[in-house]
Write a protein that holds these residues in place. Structure first.
Motif, short mmCIF file in Angstrom:
data_model
loop_
_atom_site.label_atom_id
_atom_site.label_comp_id
_atom_site.label_asym_id
_atom_site.label_seq_id
_atom_site.Cartn_x
_atom_site.Cartn_y
_atom_site.Cartn_z
N VAL A 64 0.82 -1.21 0.00
CA VAL A 64 0.00 0.00 0.00
C VAL A 64 0.86 1.27 0.00
CG1 VAL A 64 -1.80 1.26 1.27
CG2 VAL A 64 -1.81 -1.26 1.22
N VAL A 65 0.44 2.25 -0.80
CA VAL A 65 1.08 3.56 -0.85
C VAL A 65 0.05 4.61 -0.45
CG1 VAL A 65 2.18 5.28 -2.34
CG2 VAL A 65 2.68 2.85 -2.67
N THR A 66 0.43 5.50 0.44
CA THR A 66 -0.45 6.62 0.78
C THR A 66 -0.61 7.52 -0.44
OG1 THR A 66 0.28 6.57 3.09
CG2 THR A 66 -0.74 8.61 2.30
N ARG A 67 -1.82 7.95 -0.71
CA ARG A 67 -2.07 8.81 -1.86
C ARG A 67 -1.15 10.04 -1.85
NH1 ARG A 67 -4.45 13.51 -2.25
NH2 ARG A 67 -5.44 13.33 -0.19
N PRO A 68 -0.41 10.27 -2.93
CA PRO A 68 0.40 11.49 -3.00
C PRO A 68 -0.48 12.73 -2.86
CG PRO A 68 1.03 9.96 -4.75
CD PRO A 68 -0.22 9.42 -4.12
N ARG A 69 -0.05 13.70 -2.09
CA ARG A 69 -0.89 14.86 -1.78
C ARG A 69 -1.27 15.67 -3.00
NH1 ARG A 69 2.02 17.70 3.31
NH2 ARG A 69 3.86 17.00 2.18
N GLY A 70 -0.40 15.67 -4.01
CA GLY A 70 -0.67 16.46 -5.21
C GLY A 70 -1.53 15.75 -6.24
N LEU A 71 -1.99 14.54 -5.94
CA LEU A 71 -2.84 13.77 -6.84
C LEU A 71 -4.08 13.30 -6.10
CD1 LEU A 71 -0.11 11.45 -8.44
CD2 LEU A 71 -1.12 13.48 -9.50
N THR A 72 -5.21 13.32 -6.77
CA THR A 72 -6.42 12.76 -6.19
C THR A 72 -6.41 11.23 -6.40
OG1 THR A 72 -7.68 12.94 -8.25
CG2 THR A 72 -7.67 14.87 -6.78
N LEU A 73 -7.31 10.53 -5.75
CA LEU A 73 -7.43 9.09 -5.99
C LEU A 73 -7.75 8.83 -7.46
CD1 LEU A 73 -9.36 7.78 -2.85
CD2 LEU A 73 -6.98 7.30 -3.47
N ARG A 74 -8.58 9.69 -8.05
CA ARG A 74 -8.91 9.51 -9.48
C ARG A 74 -7.67 9.70 -10.34
NH1 ARG A 74 -10.64 11.37 -14.37
NH2 ARG A 74 -12.55 10.42 -15.17
N ASP A 75 -6.85 10.70 -10.00
CA ASP A 75 -5.60 10.90 -10.74
C ASP A 75 -4.71 9.66 -10.66
OD1 ASP A 75 -6.27 13.57 -11.30
OD2 ASP A 75 -5.18 14.33 -9.56
N CYS A 76 -4.59 9.12 -9.44
CA CYS A 76 -3.73 7.95 -9.23
C CYS A 76 -4.22 6.76 -10.03
CB CYS A 76 -3.67 7.59 -7.75
SG CYS A 76 -2.85 8.82 -6.72
N MET A 77 -5.53 6.57 -10.11
CA MET A 77 -6.07 5.45 -10.86
C MET A 77 -6.08 5.72 -12.37
SD MET A 77 -6.54 2.90 -8.88
CE MET A 77 -4.93 3.49 -8.27
#
Length: 282
Positions: A64-77
């Motif tokens: 598991v990686v904590t969501r990067p602050r500069g990206l939303t969950l949608r961005d990450c996916m």
């Protein structure tokens, strides 16, 4: 997994999905707490561990990686394993001193998930990108992502039988394999890097040593699924900051509902007819 390949997924029925982003419901690990926003890409997710096409998944904490602050969950996916793989390819190229001043970089399979994101990432990093595609209607799409040129598959075909060719590019990100990868090696400039990320055409590679011992060409692979966590976090940091391509997501990403997935999208992807990424909203 989606095609029933027993070498990838051994037990069926099975929930696929090699990417997941969401909110922690419960954790027994001190690094994560309820309500944390997290992402998982790679490892065994969606293969022999039930994957992201589910409302709830249970995974080891060290995936598991904590969501990067500069990206939303949608961005990450929107990036997912495809974007992460493309970023690792660029990371490895730069580690081997691939520089934009050396000349253009070819991306094969450039309308697929890895290919589309590789085009955008390379362009963001300042490289001249030659996008290779079998789709006649993709030029506008690829140039929007940052490609300087768009070429057909014939551009990376070689019928000469020669072991080495005149330099035509400085490096490449290849999603195809087979004779295309062989051609990319033959025509790569001195000290250039060819990154192999896929084998849509073939898992076999026939080549000679000439590109390596005469031109110093580097052939490297991307095993992004099991990459160590330190490097994984470094790659996500680059995607958050220096290699942030969020402005390209509207063109690359199509969002669908879970129930739409089985109707036509899986077959479209398996047949190579899809462009970009499909984001499944659970």
């Amino acid at each position: 997994s989606a095609s029933g390949h027993k070498g990838i997924t051994k037990q069926y029925p099975h929930t696929p999905g090699i990417d997941a982003g969401g909110i922690v419901e419960m954790s027994k690990n001190a690094d994560f707490a309820a309500d944390d926003e997290v992402i998982v890409t790679g490892y065994d997710l969606g293969m022999n561990t039930d994957g992201g096409f589910a409302e709830y998944i249970r995974v080891p904490a060290d995936w598991v990686v904590t969501r990067p602050r500069g990206l939303t969950l949608r961005d990450c996916m929107s990036l997912g394993t495809a974007g992460y793989t493309a970023a690792v390819a660029l990371y490895k190229m730069q580690a081997l001193q691939q520089d934009p001043s050396m000349g253009p970089v070819v991306v094969t399979g450039s309308t697929g998930g890895v290919g589309s994101l590789a085009v955008a990432l390379l362009a963001k990093a300042g490289y001249e990108v030659i996008a290779v595609t079998g789709k006649s209607n993709a030029e506008e799409y690829l140039k929007h992502l940052g490609a300087s040129r768009v070429e057909s598959r014939e551009f990376v075909e070689d019928l000469s039988g020669k072991s080495l060719l005149k330099t035509r590019w400085a490096g490449a990100v290849d999603t195809v394999g087979g004779t295309t990868l062989s051609m990319l090696l033959k025509a790569c400039g001195p000290e250039g890097t060819i990154v192999s990320t896929g084998m849509v055409q073939s898992h076999a590679l026939t080549t000679t040593l000439y590109p390596f011992i005469l031109n110093g060409v580097n052939l490297v692979g991307v095993g992004s699924a099991g990459m160590d966590m330190t490097t994984r976090k470094k790659i996500w940091k680059l995607l958050e900051e220096d290699w942030n391509i969020k402005d390209k997501f509207p063109a690359i990403v199509k969002e669908i509902k879970l129930e739409e997935l089985a109707t036509n999208h899986v077959e479209t992807i398996l047949e190579g007819k899809n462009m970009g990424r499909v984001l499944v909203k659970i």
